[in-house]
Design an enzyme around this catalytic site. Sequence first.
Site, PDB file in Angstrom:
ATOM      1  CE1 TYR A 270      12.125 -11.085  23.703  1.00 25.74           C
ATOM      2  CE2 TYR A 270      11.037 -10.476  21.650  1.00 25.74           C
ATOM      3  CZ  TYR A 270      10.969 -10.796  22.993  1.00 25.74           C
ATOM      4  OH  TYR A 270       9.755 -10.847  23.634  1.00 25.74           O
TER       5      TYR A 270
ATOM      6  CE  LYS B 246       4.901  -7.232  15.093  1.00 31.45           C
ATOM      7  NZ  LYS B 246       5.980  -8.148  15.536  1.00 31.45           N
TER       8      LYS B 246
ATOM      9  CG  ASP C 208      13.198 -15.406  15.344  1.00 31.39           C
ATOM     10  OD1 ASP C 208      12.309 -14.926  14.616  1.00 31.39           O
ATOM     11  OD2 ASP C 208      13.237 -15.209  16.576  1.00 31.39           O
TER      12      ASP C 208
END
Length: 421
Positions: free
Chosen positions: A143, A266, A238
């Site tokens: 994802y 984050k 990623d």
Amino acid sequence: MSTKSEGLFNDARTVIPGGVNSPVRAFRAVNRDPLFIRNAKGSHIFDVDGNEYIDYVCSWGPMILGHAYAPVIEAVKKACDNGLSYGAPTENETVLAKLILEAVPFMDKVRLVNSGTEAVMSAIRVARGYTGKDKIIKFRGNYHGHSDGLLVTAGSGLLTESNPDSAGVPKGYTATTLLADYNDKDSVEALFNANKGKIAAVIVEPVSANMGVVPPKEGFLEFLRDITKANDALLIFDEVITGFRLAYGGASEYFGIEPDMITFGKIVGGGMPLAAYVGTKEIMDVVAPVGSVYQAGTLSGNPIAVTAGIEQLKALKADKDIYKRIDDYAKKLEEAYKNNGVPVNRVGSLLSPFFTTGEVSSYDDVLKCDTDKFAKYFRNMLSNGIYVAPSQFEAMFISDAHTAEDLEKTINAINNSISMN
């Protein structure tokens, strides 16, 4: 007797689609309504009904130091006194960028953005602008956020066009996204052979953590590094999940692989809305205002989020023994699941129990999981005061705030919850 969470959820559904602002929060996969959270501290989270849970979601990873970590909170409160947003440069943006680059010294430049989705979307655009090619390869089950061109999980075949995984995404948006199988070298090689000179980049979660934790097989990441170089394509890690979590230098340090670009989420903002993409000078200088690849954002490098990120990365840099501590705790949980006959994958402080049989090393393996068994296990854990992700296909996260007492209670809950399944 209804709870406050149930009442708040009913109210939320009247004004928010599904009552939540991100789908997994709805708890549909575990056949119950969600908890509404009042506050969190350290390794614990508290709902509006006064229930206390040991938290293994950790805001989906970034609370590696625990919730409400005092130096971050104090710095944020002080920064708020100076204003919340300027839409103009601040010195702290450079301070944070340098901290990020210290962790990945083979990279040269950072662009701060607001979310992992935005970081990945921008990195893909940069890769296409830099190489002058259109196609990218991603892996089933990985994802990379909800941008249109990456909402593809499965298609009619590896060598055909991919169909979008969400309504509202035109097929043309995903036509340049090619699908390979994670941990399957042959599927990647076939795509390069069928699309010679057309592939801009391969993007991969170095440890797949959005179909549960699935580690790379030995040699797989090295293979991706070699085949991208051989075909003048970029390799993008990623690391929205693995960055600053597997090690201070993320998966690139953990596995000893240097990709061409990395995206962080984050965790670089201490859990606040902040993300980043990084690359070498040659690659990043195609980004506006230096180059012709456009990407912008009023809140990019927001001063409050940047302040939180600086404090978190400073703490991680100052005490890198944190990684051994949280890895050791995760190993103890891994052993507890194995002792109960549940297959489990772990990489560092990331782990996932799988309610299936046999090894889980691919997307197809993940699809064999018994989600009903997982849902029952989840509800049992919750009733024992343990908050894990409400999906078979998410990771458990350990923080440095977790204690030996937390682990003892969690292991007891695992024993009880699985025996009741």
